[in-house]
Scaffold this active site. Sequence first.
Site, PDB file in Angstrom:
ATOM      1  N   CYS A  70      -2.142   1.447 -11.025  1.00 23.23           N
ATOM      2  CA  CYS A  70      -0.726   1.731 -10.805  1.00 23.23           C
ATOM      3  C   CYS A  70      -0.270   2.997 -11.516  1.00 23.23           C
ATOM      4  O   CYS A  70       0.924   3.295 -11.536  1.00 23.23           O
ATOM      5  CB  CYS A  70       0.127   0.551 -11.291  1.00 23.23           C
TER       6      CYS A  70
ATOM      7  N   ARG B 224       6.123   1.110  -6.380  1.00 28.52           N
ATOM      8  CA  ARG B 224       5.161   0.009  -6.317  1.00 28.52           C
ATOM      9  C   ARG B 224       5.311  -0.923  -7.518  1.00 28.52           C
ATOM     10  O   ARG B 224       5.346  -2.152  -7.357  1.00 28.52           O
ATOM     11  CB  ARG B 224       3.746   0.573  -6.271  1.00 28.52           C
TER      12      ARG B 224
END
Length: 306
Positions: A198, A244
Amino acid sequence: MGTAAKSPSSFASMFSLPAPVNPVAVLVMIVGLLSLFVPTYITLADEVWNNDAHGHGPLILGVSLWLLWHDRLRILDGEARPATAAGFAVLLVGLFVHVLGHSQGINMFTTLAQPIVFAACLLLLHGWQALRRAWFPLFFMLFMIPLPEVAVQAITMPLKQAVSVVTEWLLYEAGYPIARSGVTLSIGQYQLLVADACSGMNSLLTLESLGLLYMRLMNYRSKARNTLLAIAIVPTSFIANVTRVIILVLVTYYFGDEVGQGFVHSFSGLVLFTVSLVSIYFIDQLLSLWFKSPATGAPTAPGAQA
């Protein structure tokens, strides 16, 4: 009946070569490249391409090979002037890097050897002019090279920190009970670690390569436009990664850890690339307001006239 009559020539054009090029030499070159690099691809599939960090490798390889074959008429156009001395010198360098990578188990070297050997083959087959025309697919291959872990960590950690800080600030301003310690986010009763996947490093490399491919296919004349698009991919990737992480945090907060780490976690990766690619297209449309010069057109099909 007209379509049926054209089919054989259309099929043959897929494998046609410019008149000055020796088909036997090209066939020998292809067989040699396959013999040399197929074992490398098998190793990469087992050790590198099976994880999120380098899952884009097969895509980069496929696009590079397709571009080389698609543009073969343009690359090999004109009189062949093989650069024998330079070609064998570059080939020896490529083979040395390849052997060193295999003997030491360094996938970065075995991957790096591919564009070097491909460049040597073009020099031996057709000369410097062919190599200059094939610069983009050979450069594109560099994006599938796995970076050293030290370099990845040096870049990943600041990105994870930045994604964590921005995510915490946005959700805190939105009224959520969120706190941060390093790269760990606490919201409600849950704690979430912002992982390497991420951080944006992996998606940044993939999106940068896709952005370059987009510019190659659009074939814009303006170097300024291409430069701005390439630069815009960096903040776009960061924004997509923040999006995200926010989605994962909110899903975990409302529906629990199992939901957040299950299908939604995998689906959020699709969201990341969707947001990024749509953003790149939107930025390109904004740039079109300033750069009025049309594109030179997408690459022409093999056998077609430019």
